[in-house]
Enzyme design. Structure first.
Site, mmCIF file in Angstrom:
data_model
loop_
_atom_site.group_PDB
_atom_site.id
_atom_site.type_symbol
_atom_site.label_atom_id
_atom_site.label_comp_id
_atom_site.label_asym_id
_atom_site.label_seq_id
_atom_site.Cartn_x
_atom_site.Cartn_y
_atom_site.Cartn_z
ATOM 1 N N ARG A 1 -11.669 2.137 -9.055
ATOM 2 C CA ARG A 1 -10.733 3.237 -9.391
ATOM 3 C C ARG A 1 -10.995 3.733 -10.818
ATOM 4 O O ARG A 1 -11.604 3.032 -11.629
ATOM 5 C CB ARG A 1 -9.290 2.731 -9.268
ATOM 6 C CG ARG A 1 -8.969 2.375 -7.833
ATOM 7 C CD ARG A 1 -7.497 2.162 -7.619
ATOM 8 N NE ARG A 1 -7.287 1.888 -6.205
ATOM 9 C CZ ARG A 1 -6.155 2.053 -5.554
ATOM 10 N NH1 ARG A 1 -5.083 2.463 -6.192
ATOM 11 N NH2 ARG A 1 -6.060 1.791 -4.275
ATOM 12 N N ASP B 1 0.831 -1.209 0.000
ATOM 13 C CA ASP B 1 0.000 0.000 0.000
ATOM 14 C C ASP B 1 0.867 1.262 0.000
ATOM 15 O O ASP B 1 1.992 1.259 0.503
ATOM 16 C CB ASP B 1 -0.889 -0.025 1.252
ATOM 17 C CG ASP B 1 -2.061 0.948 1.145
ATOM 18 O OD1 ASP B 1 -2.289 1.502 0.058
ATOM 19 O OD2 ASP B 1 -2.736 1.153 2.170
ATOM 20 N N LEU C 1 11.102 -20.530 -4.295
ATOM 21 C CA LEU C 1 10.180 -19.597 -3.639
ATOM 22 C C LEU C 1 8.856 -19.654 -4.389
ATOM 23 O O LEU C 1 8.842 -19.671 -5.616
ATOM 24 C CB LEU C 1 10.746 -18.163 -3.712
ATOM 25 C CG LEU C 1 9.805 -17.052 -3.247
ATOM 26 C CD1 LEU C 1 9.703 -17.026 -1.719
ATOM 27 C CD2 LEU C 1 10.289 -15.682 -3.723
ATOM 28 N N ASN D 1 1.398 3.429 -2.858
ATOM 29 C CA ASN D 1 2.007 3.878 -4.126
ATOM 30 C C ASN D 1 1.539 5.285 -4.500
ATOM 31 O O ASN D 1 2.328 6.136 -4.927
ATOM 32 C CB ASN D 1 1.625 2.943 -5.277
ATOM 33 C CG ASN D 1 2.170 1.544 -5.105
ATOM 34 O OD1 ASN D 1 3.025 1.322 -4.257
ATOM 35 N ND2 ASN D 1 1.689 0.613 -5.903
ATOM 36 N N GLU E 1 -11.979 -4.889 -5.157
ATOM 37 C CA GLU E 1 -12.507 -3.531 -4.935
ATOM 38 C C GLU E 1 -11.760 -2.477 -5.781
ATOM 39 O O GLU E 1 -12.243 -1.356 -5.945
ATOM 40 C CB GLU E 1 -12.409 -3.154 -3.457
ATOM 41 C CG GLU E 1 -13.429 -3.875 -2.569
ATOM 42 C CD GLU E 1 -13.142 -5.353 -2.370
ATOM 43 O OE1 GLU E 1 -11.944 -5.736 -2.332
ATOM 44 O OE2 GLU E 1 -14.104 -6.146 -2.268
ATOM 45 N N HIS F 1 2.959 3.415 -8.892
ATOM 46 C CA HIS F 1 2.757 1.981 -9.161
ATOM 47 C C HIS F 1 3.981 1.394 -9.867
ATOM 48 O O HIS F 1 4.389 0.270 -9.585
ATOM 49 C CB HIS F 1 1.505 1.767 -10.014
ATOM 50 C CG HIS F 1 0.222 2.140 -9.306
ATOM 51 N ND1 HIS F 1 -0.058 1.764 -8.020
ATOM 52 C CD2 HIS F 1 -0.855 2.871 -9.717
ATOM 53 C CE1 HIS F 1 -1.246 2.234 -7.658
ATOM 54 N NE2 HIS F 1 -1.749 2.920 -8.669
HETATM 55 C C1 FPP Z 1 -1.761 0.324 -3.340
HETATM 56 O O1 FPP Z 1 -1.342 1.638 -3.517
HETATM 57 C C2 FPP Z 1 -1.290 -0.548 -4.396
HETATM 58 C C3 FPP Z 1 -2.083 -1.106 -5.344
HETATM 59 C C4 FPP Z 1 -3.535 -0.871 -5.451
HETATM 60 C C5 FPP Z 1 -1.569 -1.987 -6.348
HETATM 61 C C6 FPP Z 1 -0.238 -2.618 -6.068
HETATM 62 C C7 FPP Z 1 0.406 -2.839 -7.349
HETATM 63 C C8 FPP Z 1 1.732 -2.787 -7.607
HETATM 64 C C9 FPP Z 1 2.779 -2.662 -6.601
HETATM 65 C C10 FPP Z 1 2.199 -2.885 -8.986
HETATM 66 C C11 FPP Z 1 1.518 -3.903 -9.833
HETATM 67 C C12 FPP Z 1 1.771 -5.311 -9.434
HETATM 68 C C13 FPP Z 1 2.234 -6.246 -10.277
HETATM 69 C C14 FPP Z 1 2.359 -7.684 -9.852
HETATM 70 C C15 FPP Z 1 2.649 -5.907 -11.610
HETATM 71 P P1 FPP Z 1 -2.465 2.743 -3.589
HETATM 72 O O2 FPP Z 1 -2.654 3.107 -5.003
HETATM 73 O O3 FPP Z 1 -3.690 2.286 -2.895
HETATM 74 O O4 FPP Z 1 -1.769 3.900 -2.798
HETATM 75 P P2 FPP Z 1 -2.483 5.043 -1.961
HETATM 76 O O5 FPP Z 1 -3.293 4.357 -0.883
HETATM 77 O O6 FPP Z 1 -1.342 5.823 -1.433
HETATM 78 O O7 FPP Z 1 -3.340 5.818 -2.917
#
Ligand code: FPP
Length: 251
Positions: A76, A25, A136, A27, A72, A42
């Site tokens: 977005r 979480d 792994l 990004n 969910e 991301h």
């Molecule tokens: C949460 O950050 C993260 C996600 C919803 C997606 C996670 C995805 C990745 C790390 C990359 C894609 C994965 C692969 C396997 C290619 P958020 O967007 O909810 O962050 P925020 O809460 O700060 O807005």
């Protein structure tokens, strides 16, 4: 995953977690703090994922489950969903050969229905190519939601009862657990969530019955091997009782 109450240990003297699951979480907040688009957060999240897969293996983790796209997340904006799907496509196309060479077995949990055919094909390819690997297990939760997973399992059991193939009295936690998405994978010992949020958000709720939860105040793109080591050290300080008594004091 099997009986949720079963300790997921490989050897009685193992102190590190066999199975680590991560809610990646933060990004978006990482990007916003730098005046960058969310997509950049991301993208840097995928870099963090590469680091953490390597680190997990080096630290003796055998199963690493990552929450890549939740049921969910469809709420977005379409552009962000497109970015996330694009990153998954690129991750599999660019990294699958390396993962395979490094002995990583890729597993995918979550709903395939409703995903674009090329995404399904890539997920299948990753699972097929790496099926024989043993170093792994990288479990990718994609289009995944725990409530949906449990409801699907309940539906299968109900169908067996309706068809006269199952006695309702035979439905217990083990029976339901066998119909979850990856029943052979041990329950997570440690669940890490980055970014400071402290909730499960529909992630592995059945399997998390006895997991240790560690919440880390850094955003996912900044997560690295020392951060993983420190979460594992916190896990090692916890006493897991699985509903029983403390080992040393008996109290
Ligand atoms: C949460 O950050 C993260 C996600 C919803 C997606 C996670 C995805 C990745 C790390 C990359 C894609 C994965 C692969 C396997 C290619 P958020 O967007 O909810 O962050 P925020 O809460 O700060 O807005």
């Amino acid at each position: 995953m099997p009986n949720a109450a079963a300790p997921a240990t490989e050897a009685p003297d193992r102190t590190g977690p066999l199975h680590v699951a991560i809610i990646m979480d933060g990004n978006g907040r990482w990007a916003a703090a730098r005046g960058l688009p969310r997509a950049e957060g991301h993208r840097r999240g995928v870099d963090a994922l590469r680091r953490v897969v390597r680190a997990a293996h080096e630290l003796g983790v055998r199963y690493l489950t990552i929450f890549s796209f939740s049921s969910e997340n469809w709420s977005r904006p379409a552009t962000e969903i497109g970015d996330l799907f694009g990153l998954l496509r690129r991750f599999i196309r660019n990294d699958l050969a390396t993962l395979h060479r490094d002995g990583v077995r890729v597993r995918v949990i979550g709903e395939r229905e409703g995903l674009e055919p090329d995404i399904c094909a890539l997920l299948n390819e990753a699972e097929e190519l790496t099926r024989g690997n043993t170093k792994l297990n990288l479990v990718v939760a994609f289009n995944y939601g725990s409530r949906q997973e449990i409801a699907n399992a309940a539906q299968r059991l109900a169908r067996e009862v309706a068809e006269g193939k199952r006695d309702p009295a035979s439905i217990d936690a083990d029976a339901l657990g066998r119909y979850l998405d990856a029943p052979d994978i041990p329950d997570p010992d440690l669940i890490i969530r980055t970014s400071g949020e402290q909730r499960l958000s529909n992630f592995l709720m059945w399997q998390a019955a006895y997991s240790e939860l560690v919440f880390v105040p850094i955003h996912w793109p900044d997560f690295d091997k020392p951060a993983l080591e420190s979460a594992i050290a916190e896990y090692a300080r916890r006493e897991r009782r699985f509903g029983g008594l403390a080992a040393k004091t008996g109290s």
